[in-house]
Design an enzyme around this catalytic site. Structure first.
Site, PDB file in Angstrom:
ATOM      1  CB  ALA A 173      -0.937  -0.001   1.204  1.00  0.00           C
ATOM      2  CG  ASP A 174       3.428   2.593   3.273  1.00  0.00           C
ATOM      3  OD1 ASP A 174       2.898   3.704   3.386  1.00  0.00           O
ATOM      4  OD2 ASP A 174       3.587   1.821   4.224  1.00  0.00           O
ATOM      5  CG  LEU A 175       6.475  -0.465  -1.490  1.00  0.00           C
ATOM      6  CD1 LEU A 175       6.816  -1.932  -1.713  1.00  0.00           C
ATOM      7  CD2 LEU A 175       7.742   0.378  -1.535  1.00  0.00           C
ATOM      8  N   GLY A 178       3.450   5.631  -3.309  1.00  0.00           N
ATOM      9  CA  GLY A 178       4.631   6.383  -3.708  1.00  0.00           C
ATOM     10  C   GLY A 178       4.838   6.389  -5.205  1.00  0.00           C
TER      11      GLY A 178
END
Length: 400
Positions: A173-175, A178
């Protein structure tokens, strides 16, 4: 620092991000040649500096931080103080991009919100990465990777059918947030090139998570039925899954009927082709358990490496389930230069995972490893016109 050579050379990025989603975005920009000035809290720095062990060998730098902060200059600023905010404004006067992942409205307290900057810096591209975006009922909430994986549906799709829902083993989810931020910035740069105007990019982790539900999202939209967890099996293709071998496991990826026919003819299963339960992919999906049971009896007869060799010779999709030591030792991964050794300010050499984008004319470059906390504070302030005495005064006041 080595001079940049990538396609974004000459662009300045003011980086007000920490942890993973924002730093993933700004590292990509740095890899492509942008000058990235990372603003960190005095003494503490980016939270991920403390996400350890493990540390990089012979350093006190966390592996987590080193993995997403190369090609950046680190300065420390207490942006809650007006004098430090003035430094940020001096940076913005010659900046193209600001990337931030504060909670919605948090930077406005310091005069650094989009609405406060857009008129003063009309060409500024302002990328905000948050858990839930700038609008909507959840906008004020903090966003965390596991939380977004849960709310975004992927956990309901991951895991064994009778087991509990599972998150993906890396913070996807973070990647993805970004990387979508990077895509938005590149589009905004093209718009700025054409019009001279900047804009805000609003990236919500939940939005990006919903966007990459992909075929499973479409399966729901087509049927109105929640897709079940299938473990390592594919919802639309059979056999396309993990199978046991004589000494472990492999992934067998048979994507169409001609490939299934080729598999059957070469491994003593030709009789299945006359059975309507196996004849087409649609039939095999409808008889998933039967197909899996039938093929499992065959795949157990040979070790993984022997299966891989034979299947590759037949151009049938397959692969071992590698642990990370085997991933990084894989001859193809090595041939693709997916590991890079970089000198670090600690005096040690650090090994990092390379940027996967292969550009023939302007490839990513690797100018500097992740910086020490505040490593470039004096350099950057001097470039903005601060004298040595003024820098010393800022330091005495604990503003940097």
């Amino acid at each position: 620092m080595i001079e940049p050579s990538g396609p974004l050379k000459g662009l300045r990025v003011v980086d007000l991000t920490r942890v993973l989603a924002g730093p993933t975005c700004t590292q990509m920009l740095g890899d492509l040649g942008a000058e990235v000035i990372k603003i960190e809290r005095p003494e503490a720095g980016d939270d991920t500096r403390g996400f350890a062990p493990p540390f990089m060998p012979n350093t006190r730098e966390s592996a987590y931080f080193v993995g997403v902060n190369r090609n950046k200059k680190s300065i420390t600023l207490d942006i809650a103080k007006p004098e430090a905010q003035a430094v940020v404004h001096k940076l913005l006067a010659n900046a193209d991009i600001l990337v931030e992942n504060f909670k919605v409205g948090a930077l406005a307290k310091y005069g650094l919100g989009w609405d406060q900057l857009k008129e003063k810096y009309p060409g500024l591209i302002y990328c905000s990465i948050t858990g839930f975006g700038q609008t909507g009922p959840y906008a004020p909430r903090p966003g965390y990777d596991a939380l977004i994986q849960a709310m975004g549906g992927v956990m309901s799709l991951t895991g064994e059918p009778e087991g509990e829902p599972q998150k993906v083993g890396i913070p996807v989810a973070d990647l993805f947030a970004g990387l979508y931020g990077t895509i938005g910035i590149l589009a905004a740069l093209r718009h700025k090139q054409a019009t001279g105007q900047g804009q805000q990019i609003d990236i919500g982790m939940l939005d990006t998570h919903v966007a990459w539900l992909a075929n499973q999202g479409m399966n729901y939209l087509a049927t109105g039925q929640n897709p079940p967890r299938l473990g390592n099996q594919h919802p639309n293709i059979v056999p396309y899954q993990v199978f046991p071998t004589a000494d472990g496991y492999m992934v067998l990826s048979i994507g169409n009927d001609p490939t299934f026919e080729r598999f059957c003819k070469n491994f003593g299963l030709e009789h299945l082709l006359a059975d309507e339960r196996y004849a087409t992919n649609a039939a095999r999906v409808g008889n998933r358990a039967l197909v899996t049971e039938t093929l499992t009896a065959v795949t157990r007869t040979m070790p993984t490496d022997e299966w891989i060799a034979k299947l590759e010779a037949l151009k049938i999709g397959c692969g071992p389930i590698n642990t990370l030591d085997r991933v990084f030792a894989d001859p193809h991964v090595q041939a693709r230069d997916m590991l890079v050794k970089m000198p670090h300010a600690s005096g040690q050499e650090v090994t990092v995972v390379a940027n996967p984008v292969k550009l023939s004319a302007t490839p990513p470059d690797y100018r500097s490893a992740a910086p020490l906390l505040g490593q470039h504070t004096d350099e950057v302030l001097a470039s903005l016109g601060y004298s040595a005495a003024e820098i010393a005064s800022l330091r005495e006041q604990k503003l940097v």
